[in-house]
Design an enzyme around this catalytic site. Structure first.
Site, PDB file in Angstrom:
ATOM      1  N   LYS A 165       0.819  -1.219   0.000  1.00 43.24           N
ATOM      2  CA  LYS A 165       0.000   0.000   0.000  1.00 43.24           C
ATOM      3  C   LYS A 165       0.850   1.266   0.000  1.00 43.24           C
ATOM      4  O   LYS A 165       0.570   2.206  -0.755  1.00 43.24           O
ATOM      5  CB  LYS A 165      -0.917  -0.034   1.228  1.00 43.24           C
ATOM      6  N   THR A 166       1.887   1.307   0.843  1.00 45.31           N
ATOM      7  CA  THR A 166       2.718   2.514   0.943  1.00 45.31           C
ATOM      8  C   THR A 166       3.424   2.806  -0.376  1.00 45.31           C
ATOM      9  O   THR A 166       3.553   3.958  -0.786  1.00 45.31           O
ATOM     10  CB  THR A 166       3.750   2.359   2.078  1.00 45.31           C
ATOM     11  N   ASP A 185      -4.907   7.876   3.255  1.00 46.23           N
ATOM     12  CA  ASP A 185      -4.428   6.557   3.660  1.00 46.23           C
ATOM     13  C   ASP A 185      -5.307   6.024   4.793  1.00 46.23           C
ATOM     14  O   ASP A 185      -5.915   6.798   5.541  1.00 46.23           O
ATOM     15  CB  ASP A 185      -2.974   6.689   4.129  1.00 46.23           C
ATOM     16  N   GLU A 186      -5.377   4.707   4.930  1.00 46.56           N
ATOM     17  CA  GLU A 186      -6.135   4.052   6.017  1.00 46.56           C
ATOM     18  C   GLU A 186      -7.564   4.599   6.095  1.00 46.56           C
ATOM     19  O   GLU A 186      -8.077   4.944   7.176  1.00 46.56           O
ATOM     20  CB  GLU A 186      -5.422   4.238   7.369  1.00 46.56           C
ATOM     21  N   GLN A 205      -9.443  -4.586   7.930  1.00 47.92           N
ATOM     22  CA  GLN A 205      -8.620  -4.124   9.050  1.00 47.92           C
ATOM     23  C   GLN A 205      -9.252  -2.917   9.749  1.00 47.92           C
ATOM     24  O   GLN A 205      -8.549  -2.117  10.374  1.00 47.92           O
ATOM     25  CB  GLN A 205      -7.213  -3.779   8.567  1.00 47.92           C
ATOM     26  N   ARG A 251       0.014  -9.913  10.975  1.00 43.89           N
ATOM     27  CA  ARG A 251       1.273  -9.255  11.381  1.00 43.89           C
ATOM     28  C   ARG A 251       2.448 -10.213  11.188  1.00 43.89           C
ATOM     29  O   ARG A 251       3.597  -9.773  11.161  1.00 43.89           O
ATOM     30  CB  ARG A 251       1.244  -8.841  12.861  1.00 43.89           C
TER      31      ARG A 251
END
Length: 758
Positions: free
Chosen positions: A33-34, A226-227, A257, A617
């Protein structure tokens, strides 16, 4: 242009190259994503968008900094400096400072942190409304006010909402509306905003001043978020208002998430995005670059049980990897020691550092057993989200001096330091000044300058002390706008008496405080250098520093300590992080999922999403565990395994034969078998004691002369261990041995009775 775009997979590239119209990027865990966000900004600049015209909103300053650095490497450092990139709070505090006059605030308004806010609320409850702060708990009241602000409910709207008022009345908290109203008035009188105000007042600014809204609509030609699944109503409305004119908005997130509804986050902001923004193009990033195939498939089988989500098929092309290991233990204490022993064993085998391990739990209170076990085995660890540097008392005291020197109306800062170092100004005198301030609307510092003229009811000696303090702050105010931050901080430290206060006492606590003050000066110097370079400024003042430090989030803190430690944290805190090996503990019914979620389908699905976050994670190994008995409120209770364990497809897990989550019949047999809870608990304890004290059936001590460094050995009491070193010989031979259960021991070999394992 082609070089960096060629590093993207087809889905990532398509998302990056979409420029006209709204787009929704559904980014699965570990899907890059980043990188997509970074390259999209670079691509926009190549398409003719100036850095000033791109607004990129993140949830932590750390994420914004990382993205800026990446963009700088692609487009050049100069271009990345001028992006409007940062957290919602940092970006909109910048806008509010520029437009402060329009909403009746000074441009130097203070930003209250949670502690400042709670202190003010407590003062209103106890001293202004004479309410019981054990009934009207400041933290709970603070949470209600926060939720109201994030829903854009002002004090007047709160007081007119019958549904809210009935809820407060039914919970015997009818005075929340008065507390909220007074709190907002006190903040405004002090020229202060809390974190929630930064979003509330931005919405008010855009609502009441359409010309200002249009100014920023014209300025920001493209908006990235973002997010997005973590946005609340206030954040959603700001984004919608700014993107209304041109529709060039790209939001990135993962509905699987979404775990922050308790903070006001609304999953519907993401699920309804295609309906709210017409002609939305949807892109799905489904390749997971982080985890093994088995971990990804296990997580997919879990989250597939949720109904409220976008359909996607996350996959991995990494190694297949090991199954997820599920373990059960007789008690929460055994769970703690077994997890610690497992970490010790994996470390001893080689290939792992302590920092490769994370222990994730549902609630903070679960950490104790793991801390005790790790300490016993001499395993270094850190609690993620502990007390940050900027929350330490001496640092908050110094920051309060900075704040009152930049904003004379900041009453909370003044109350914190008016008698630090001690000036003979007790609580009684300060309360009299505060009372006059509340009645007159004047700042407390203004009253301190001339307390007798304000009929403050203090004697001449106290009046002199108050005016002397005001003169000191006035002096600081004259210099704070012109002197460099580091130099100004040194002046405040010296002339306020703080340095002398710590230097006069050389006990360990004060030495530590002096070290923290020195570290603060170091931070100021580093900040000055960075800001000069970034913004081409001749002088960087404390005002610049205050703007930045007041907006730091928990995830932005870096205490500079050794990072090679096992990490302990809640699952909520782990979002956005990754570890080679992850232990997810306490997988028990009514603990994970929490007991509060059982009656609410939406909360239950959020708990499942939280478990999904925990599993994803892990890069290589994931371990799940639960206890059959757990101490709660001072007594042991029988526990059932989490129903979420059944949601993972059996082909992706490995568990011992007695693990009871596999079939409902087995679970019922454990829960409804013969005997009451006390009998079951006694049986569990007996089994646990036998397990802890058992040795190998073929145990027979080996010849002490055969033992050498590096060997694996077994002791009848201490269990399995590794010989770290030897000293002496014959009758005097000693060994330093690290035991998995007991930690490091020094043993005389002729008495130790060790069995060589290998």
């Amino acid at each position: 242009m082609g070089s960096y775009l060629e590093q993207l997979n087809p889905s990532q590239r398509a998302a990056v190259e979409h420029v006209e119209g709204p787009s929704l990027v559904i980014a699965g865990a570990g899907s890059g994503k980043t990188r997509v966000l970074t390259y999209k900004v670079a691509y926009l600049m190549e398409q003719g968008f100036s850095p000033y015209s791109i607004l990129a909103l993140t949830f932590t300053n750390k994420a914004a900094k990382e993205m800026k650095e990446r963009i700088g490497r692609v487009t050049g450092e100069h271009a990345s400096r001028h992006l409007w990139m940062g957290t919602f709070h940092s970006i909109f505090s910048r806008i509010l400072r520029a437009e402060a006059a329009a909403i009746g605030f000074p441009s130097t308004f203070t930003i209250y942190d949670s502690a400042d806010s709670k202190s003010l609320i407590n003062n209103i409850i106890k001293n202004e409304l004479n309410l019981d702060n054990k009934h009207y708990k400041p933290r709970s009241v603070q949470a209600r006010i926060s939720l109201a602000k994030n829903s854009l409910v002002t004090p007047s709207a709160y007081a007119q909402d019958e549904k809210i008022l009935m809820r407060d009345k039914s919970q015997r908290l009818p005075h929340i509306k008065e507390i909220y109203s007074i709190y907002v008035k006190r903040c405004k009188a002090a020229g202060a905003m809390d974190f929630d105000d930064l979003l509330l007042y931005t919405n008010i600014l855009f609502r009441d001043h359409p010309e200002i809204l249009q100014k920023y609509q014209d300025m920001f030609r493209f908006i990235l978020v973002d997010e997005y699944q973590d946005t609340n109503y206030a954040q959603f409305l700001i984004v919608r208002q700014l993107a209304k004119a041109h529709g060039r908005v790209a939001v990135v997130g993962d509905d699987a998430q979404s775990i922050y509804s308790f903070r006001g986050a609304r999953l519907d902001n993401m699920l309804q995005f295609p309906k709210i923004f017409e002609n939305t193009k949807i892109y799905k990033l489904e390749q997971n670059y982080r985890s093994t195939q088995n971990i990804v498939k296990a997580a997919n089988s879990l989250i597939a049980k949720n109904k409220g989500q976008f359909e996607k098929n996350t996959f991995s092309e990494n190694a297949p990897g090991d199954p997820i290991i599920i373990s059960n233990y007789y008690s929460d204490q055994e769970e703690g020691y077994s997890v610690a022993r497992s970490i010790s064993d994996l470390i001893m085998r080689g290939g792992n550092d302590y920092s490769d391990f994370a222990i994730l739990y549902r609630t903070n209170s679960q950490s104790r057993n793991f801390e005790e076990a790790l300490r016993k085995l001499n395993i270094p660890y850190k609690i993620y989200g502990g007390l940050s540097f900027y929350q330490r008392k001496e640092i908050k005291d110094l920051l309060a001096y900075f704040r009152i020197s930049s904003n004379s109306r900041d009453n909370e800062a003044l109350k914190r330091i008016i008698n630090f170092p001690k000036r003979g100004l007790g609580q009684s005198s300060v309360s009299k000044v505060e009372t006059v301030s509340n009645l007159s609307g004047e700042a407390m510092l203004d009253i301190c300058r001339k307390p007798l003229e304000f009929n403050c009811e203090v004697n001449a000696g106290t009046a002199k002390k108050l005016s002397t303090f005001a003169e000191l702050i006035d002096k600081f105010q004259e210099e704070i706008n012109t002197k460099p931050a580091h130099e100004m901080a040194e002046i405040i430290l010296k002339e306020s008496g703080i340095l002398k206060e710590f230097s006069d006492q050389n006990d360990i606590e004060n030495i530590s405080r002096k070290d923290n003050i020195q570290e603060m000066l170091n931070a100021l110097s580093i900040f000055e250098e960075g800001r000069k370079k970034e913004n081409d400024l001749d002088t960087v003042t404390l005002l610049h520093f205050l703007e930045e430090v007041s907006l730091l989030t928990d995830q932005d803190q870096d205490n500079g300590e050794d990072t090679n430690k096992v990490t302990l944290m809640t699952v909520h805190a782990s979002k956005g992080l990754e570890f080679k090996n992850v232990f997810i503990v306490g997988m028990e019914k009514e603990l994970f999922p929490s007991s509060q979620s059982v009656e609410s389908p939406s909360q239950y699905e959020e708990e499942r999403r939280l478990f999904y976050v925990a599993i994803t994670r892990a890069e290589e190994k994931c371990f799940l565990s639960y206890a059959k008995s757990r101490y709660q409120w001072g007594k042991a209770n029988i526990c059932a395994p989490s129903p979420f364990l059944r949601d993972i497809d059996n082909q992706y897990v490995r568990a011992p034969g007695d693990v009871s989550f596999r079939t409902k019949k087995t679970i019922q047999r454990e829960q409804n078998g013969p005997g009451n809870d006390a009998q079951k608990l006694a049986a569990l304890r007996t089994q646990q004691a036998r397990r802890q004290n058992s040795v190998s059936p073929d145990f027979k001590p080996s010849d002490p002369n055969s033992i050498t460094a590096g060997m694996q050995v077994e002791h009848a009491r201490f269990g399995m261990g590794k010989v770290l070193s030897m000293e002496g010989s014959g009758e005097s031979a000693k060994a330093v041995i690290f035991f998995q259960k007991e930690g490091q021991k020094n043993l005389l070999l002729k008495f130790a009775k060790l069995r060589i394992v290998q």
